[in-house]
Design an enzyme around this catalytic site. Sequence first.
Site, PDB file in Angstrom:
ATOM      1  N   ILE A  75       0.810  -1.225   0.000  1.00  0.00           N
ATOM      2  CA  ILE A  75       0.000   0.000   0.000  1.00  0.00           C
ATOM      3  C   ILE A  75       0.840   1.270   0.000  1.00  0.00           C
ATOM      4  O   ILE A  75       0.320   2.365  -0.106  1.00  0.00           O
ATOM      5  CB  ILE A  75      -1.017   0.053   1.173  1.00  0.00           C
ATOM      6  CG1 ILE A  75      -0.334  -0.243   2.519  1.00  0.00           C
ATOM      7  CG2 ILE A  75      -2.166  -0.893   0.921  1.00  0.00           C
ATOM      8  CD1 ILE A  75      -1.251  -0.067   3.710  1.00  0.00           C
ATOM      9  N   LYS A  77       5.176   2.971  -0.419  1.00  0.00           N
ATOM     10  CA  LYS A  77       6.632   2.823  -0.418  1.00  0.00           C
ATOM     11  C   LYS A  77       7.237   4.128   0.050  1.00  0.00           C
ATOM     12  O   LYS A  77       6.831   5.197  -0.381  1.00  0.00           O
ATOM     13  CB  LYS A  77       7.133   2.520  -1.835  1.00  0.00           C
ATOM     14  CG  LYS A  77       6.959   1.082  -2.241  1.00  0.00           C
ATOM     15  CD  LYS A  77       7.837   0.742  -3.452  1.00  0.00           C
ATOM     16  CE  LYS A  77       7.662  -0.695  -3.851  1.00  0.00           C
ATOM     17  NZ  LYS A  77       6.668  -0.953  -4.862  1.00  0.00           N
ATOM     18  N   SER A  79      11.135   6.052   1.615  1.00  0.00           N
ATOM     19  CA  SER A  79      12.570   5.927   1.398  1.00  0.00           C
ATOM     20  C   SER A  79      13.172   4.836   2.289  1.00  0.00           C
ATOM     21  O   SER A  79      14.201   4.271   1.977  1.00  0.00           O
ATOM     22  CB  SER A  79      13.265   7.263   1.659  1.00  0.00           C
ATOM     23  OG  SER A  79      12.793   7.803   2.859  1.00  0.00           O
ATOM     24  N   GLY A  81      11.524   1.926   3.274  1.00  0.00           N
ATOM     25  CA  GLY A  81      11.033   0.564   3.041  1.00  0.00           C
ATOM     26  C   GLY A  81       9.625   0.535   2.469  1.00  0.00           C
ATOM     27  O   GLY A  81       9.138   1.523   1.928  1.00  0.00           O
ATOM     28  N   VAL A  82       8.991  -0.624   2.635  1.00  0.00           N
ATOM     29  CA  VAL A  82       7.684  -0.870   2.019  1.00  0.00           C
ATOM     30  C   VAL A  82       6.615  -1.014   3.102  1.00  0.00           C
ATOM     31  O   VAL A  82       6.892  -1.505   4.187  1.00  0.00           O
ATOM     32  CB  VAL A  82       7.763  -2.187   1.199  1.00  0.00           C
ATOM     33  CG1 VAL A  82       6.421  -2.586   0.643  1.00  0.00           C
ATOM     34  CG2 VAL A  82       8.778  -2.050   0.096  1.00  0.00           C
ATOM     35  N   VAL A  83       5.388  -0.568   2.785  1.00  0.00           N
ATOM     36  CA  VAL A  83       4.261  -0.755   3.703  1.00  0.00           C
ATOM     37  C   VAL A  83       3.250  -1.686   3.027  1.00  0.00           C
ATOM     38  O   VAL A  83       2.856  -1.459   1.881  1.00  0.00           O
ATOM     39  CB  VAL A  83       3.581   0.586   4.070  1.00  0.00           C
ATOM     40  CG1 VAL A  83       2.431   0.364   5.051  1.00  0.00           C
ATOM     41  CG2 VAL A  83       4.590   1.567   4.667  1.00  0.00           C
ATOM     42  N   LYS A  98       4.909  -2.301   8.193  1.00  0.00           N
ATOM     43  CA  LYS A  98       5.962  -1.481   7.611  1.00  0.00           C
ATOM     44  C   LYS A  98       7.295  -2.193   7.808  1.00  0.00           C
ATOM     45  O   LYS A  98       7.668  -2.503   8.943  1.00  0.00           O
ATOM     46  CB  LYS A  98       5.964  -0.111   8.304  1.00  0.00           C
ATOM     47  CG  LYS A  98       7.053   0.785   7.788  1.00  0.00           C
ATOM     48  CD  LYS A  98       6.819   2.206   8.191  1.00  0.00           C
ATOM     49  CE  LYS A  98       7.976   3.057   7.761  1.00  0.00           C
ATOM     50  NZ  LYS A  98       7.654   4.442   7.641  1.00  0.00           N
ATOM     51  N   ASP A 191       9.600  14.532  11.886  1.00  0.00           N
ATOM     52  CA  ASP A 191       9.301  14.281  10.469  1.00  0.00           C
ATOM     53  C   ASP A 191       7.812  14.487  10.167  1.00  0.00           C
ATOM     54  O   ASP A 191       7.175  13.654   9.530  1.00  0.00           O
ATOM     55  CB  ASP A 191       9.752  12.850  10.123  1.00  0.00           C
ATOM     56  CG  ASP A 191       9.984  12.653   8.632  1.00  0.00           C
ATOM     57  OD1 ASP A 191      10.029  13.663   7.892  1.00  0.00           O
ATOM     58  OD2 ASP A 191      10.105  11.495   8.197  1.00  0.00           O
TER      59      ASP A 191
HETATM   60  P1  ATP Z   1       9.484   8.526   3.797  1.00  0.00           P
HETATM   61  O1  ATP Z   1       9.883   7.102   3.917  1.00  0.00           O
HETATM   62  O2  ATP Z   1      10.334   9.278   2.854  1.00  0.00           O
HETATM   63  O3  ATP Z   1       9.352   9.194   5.119  1.00  0.00           O
HETATM   64  P2  ATP Z   1       6.656   8.005   3.540  1.00  0.00           P
HETATM   65  O4  ATP Z   1       6.219   8.540   4.863  1.00  0.00           O
HETATM   66  O5  ATP Z   1       5.688   8.199   2.400  1.00  0.00           O
HETATM   67  O6  ATP Z   1       8.036   8.601   3.106  1.00  0.00           O
HETATM   68  P3  ATP Z   1       6.342   5.356   4.592  1.00  0.00           P
HETATM   69  O7  ATP Z   1       6.260   5.839   5.994  1.00  0.00           O
HETATM   70  O8  ATP Z   1       7.108   4.111   4.323  1.00  0.00           O
HETATM   71  O9  ATP Z   1       6.970   6.458   3.666  1.00  0.00           O
HETATM   72  O10 ATP Z   1       4.840   5.195   4.079  1.00  0.00           O
HETATM   73  C1  ATP Z   1       4.540   4.991   2.711  1.00  0.00           C
HETATM   74  C2  ATP Z   1       3.060   5.130   2.486  1.00  0.00           C
HETATM   75  O11 ATP Z   1       2.389   4.005   3.066  1.00  0.00           O
HETATM   76  C3  ATP Z   1       2.421   6.347   3.164  1.00  0.00           C
HETATM   77  O12 ATP Z   1       2.527   7.486   2.358  1.00  0.00           O
HETATM   78  C4  ATP Z   1       0.980   5.888   3.337  1.00  0.00           C
HETATM   79  O13 ATP Z   1       0.256   6.149   2.154  1.00  0.00           O
HETATM   80  C5  ATP Z   1       1.126   4.371   3.524  1.00  0.00           C
HETATM   81  N1  ATP Z   1       1.027   4.012   4.956  1.00  0.00           N
HETATM   82  C6  ATP Z   1       2.000   4.084   5.882  1.00  0.00           C
HETATM   83  N2  ATP Z   1       1.564   3.670   7.083  1.00  0.00           N
HETATM   84  C7  ATP Z   1       0.263   3.336   6.920  1.00  0.00           C
HETATM   85  C8  ATP Z   1      -0.789   2.864   7.800  1.00  0.00           C
HETATM   86  N3  ATP Z   1      -0.555   2.649   9.091  1.00  0.00           N
HETATM   87  N4  ATP Z   1      -2.014   2.659   7.276  1.00  0.00           N
HETATM   88  C9  ATP Z   1      -2.265   2.888   5.969  1.00  0.00           C
HETATM   89  N5  ATP Z   1      -1.334   3.339   5.090  1.00  0.00           N
HETATM   90  C10 ATP Z   1      -0.096   3.566   5.550  1.00  0.00           C
HETATM   91 MG    MG Z   2       5.986   7.715   6.754  1.00  0.00          MG
END
Ligand code: ATP
Ligand code: MG
Length: 354
Positions: A75, A77, A79, A81-83, A98, A191
Amino acid sequence: MKIKKPLQELKLSVPVQETPISSFLTASGTFHDGDLRLNQKGLRLISEEKESQSSESKELDFEFSKEDLEAIKVIGKGSGGVVQLVRHKWVGTLFALKVIQMNIQEEIRKQIVQELKINQASQCPHVVICYHSFYHNGAISLVLEYMDRGSLADVIRQVKTILEPYLAVVCKQVLQGLVYLHNERHIIHRDIKPSNLLVNHKGEVKITDFGVSAMLANSMGQRDTFVGTYNYMSPERISGSTYDYSSDIWSLGLVVLECAIGRFPYMRSEDEEERPSFYELLEAIVDSPPPTAPPDQFSPEFCSFVSACIQKDPRDRSSSSDLLNHPFIEKFQDKDIDLGILVSSLEPPVNYPR
Ligand code: ATP
Ligand code: MG
């Protein structure tokens, strides 16, 4: 007055012989059948009453390990990792998993997992709950509360701008989360940005990834190494000086202004190509006057809120608790504005199930 519920009759159905016992036993060693849980803590009935509890007092009534989770889809990505969207095999609850890849020494890994355990104690309805964390194959995994409408970044990608009444509702919830982090947990988020403010179909807004950036920096052996975007960093932080809670307030101000005007405030146009380089950004944040909300397009309360946040001198910024009582937040307090309706009318970011 609390009315006592009549005692419920417990019915334990014994698995029929052809069914392997493992299908009733979660990997964390919990026997599961319908509403019934049996583990080393004893026998428990997860009543309907408990399951319908509001998210404000959400507490998991089961333990789990990685083996208890089945992947549904990616759902997001970032910097780091992957969610992934995952489902607990036995209880059916959805979570966001995550996974942060990091090749680190055993000692640092233990320290990080320990820090995450502390973070799991979150007791605030406006901070995403981290239910569990574990280390596996060179990666740290966090089992997070699933927010089914994605992030504020997903919302503004679709709607371009958010109107003041909705913004006030968003801000109030983010501020409640920040008051909790700053005043109760004594944590600087570090952040705050649109992708770390998550939304669900009920219109709840919650802060996520607190401590994650510090954790990543730690894992690289340097506290001040930053992974992610510099866009929302306060002048004192981007220039390497000491910073405190008010650094999060600067970031919040930029996020709110971005949601209102429909572009990152330090960008001259919406054209992605024109995104400033790191040095242009550093120069603009440190040397130029801070961005403001145009008074001909926004209410005086909104303009004042933005400038209470985006002040170059950290001492001139309001605190999270002061901002909760700001006239911009109070103006829409009793107006019954339903953010849930707004987010539910949008395309879900990646066909999120509820
Ligand atoms: P960066 O890693 O650069 O800080 P980011 O915040 O977009 O960027 P992630 O924290 O890995 O990176 O999250 C990626 C995406 O996953 C988010 O933008 C959000 O759309 C989705 N996501 C993260 N956590 C959740 C969650 N608990 N429930 C639903 N979606 C989520
Ligand atoms: Mg994030």
